[in-house]
Design a protein around this motif. Structure first.
Motif: not given
Length: 218
Positions: A3-29
């Motif tokens: 709910x209420x998702x925005x660009x900054x929230x997406x970037x926050x989540x993307x950064x955490x995901x990439x830090x945890x799983x690496x660039x290869x682990x970051x996907x749209x899905x």
């Protein structure tokens, strides 16, 4: 969380995901799943994964403070380069995306630190080719220092692997045949990555300044 998702929230989540799983682990899905939304909803904010990585790079470069334009060009170079190093070192996955051409941001915010470096280098009196070479040396020092201190942009090398690697060399190196290398091993545990970068940057700036002075006298 969707709910209420925005660009900054997406970037926050993307950064955490990439830090945890690496660039290869970051996907749209995977990113959509973490945010609790449908993957198609991400495309309302970002065109693709590369666009997200550009956004992460823009955010990190946006944290670099601008130097006082009244300072001498050497001090402006130092302040900007040190700011870039500090900003990128907080998120090693971002410089990894940059050096592997997975992120190529073109926004003013992302390119502002480079523009500030270029302004300072032109103020030193260099022509276009000399500015390009000086900028390449500065970027190389920033990215090379990050590569060494983060175990290939994956974390804190000295905290996780440094002592283990030192033991490997202590046991395998012949001190009589390689006395200077052995001598250096004694001070490697005292490494302070940022202090070492700042010292190397000062050496580099002294070299650039010396080149500028010789060109003025020519």
């Amino acid at each position: 969380m969707g709910k209420g998702i925005n660009r900054e929230a997406i970037l926050d989540a993307a950064l955490l995901l990439a830090q945890e799983e690496g660039l290869a682990g970051l996907s749209m899905r995977k990113l959509a799943k973490r945010l609790g939304i449908e993957a198609m909803s991400l495309y309302n904010h970002f065109a693709n994964k590369a666009d997200i990585l550009d956004g992460l790079a823009e955010r990190v470069y946006g944290d670099v403070a601008r130097p006082d334009p009244g300072l001498p060009w050497q001090e402006r170079v130092r302040a900007t380069a040190l700011g870039m190093y500090r900003a990128l070192s907080r998120y090693p996955v971002v410089p990894l995306a940059l050096v592997t051409d997975q992120a190529n941001p073109t926004s003013e915010r992302a390119l502002r630190p480079l523009e500030d470096l270029l302004e300072a280098l032109y103020a030193a009196g260099f022509d276009d080719t000399q500015v390009r070479r000086a900028l390449s040396a500065i970027n190389g020092l920033i990215m090379g220092s990050l590569l060494l201190s983060t175990a290939g942009f994956t974390g804190d090398f000295y905290a996780s692997q440094g002592e283990e690697q030192l033991d490997h060399f202590r046991q395998g190196v012949d001190a009589e045949r390689l006395p200077h290398f052995t001598r250096l091993l004694g001070v490697l545990p005292d490494i302070d990555a940022e202090a070492d970068f700042a010292a190397a940057l000062d050496m580099l700036i002294m070299g650039i300044a010396g080149t500028a002075g010789r060109l003025r006298r020519a």
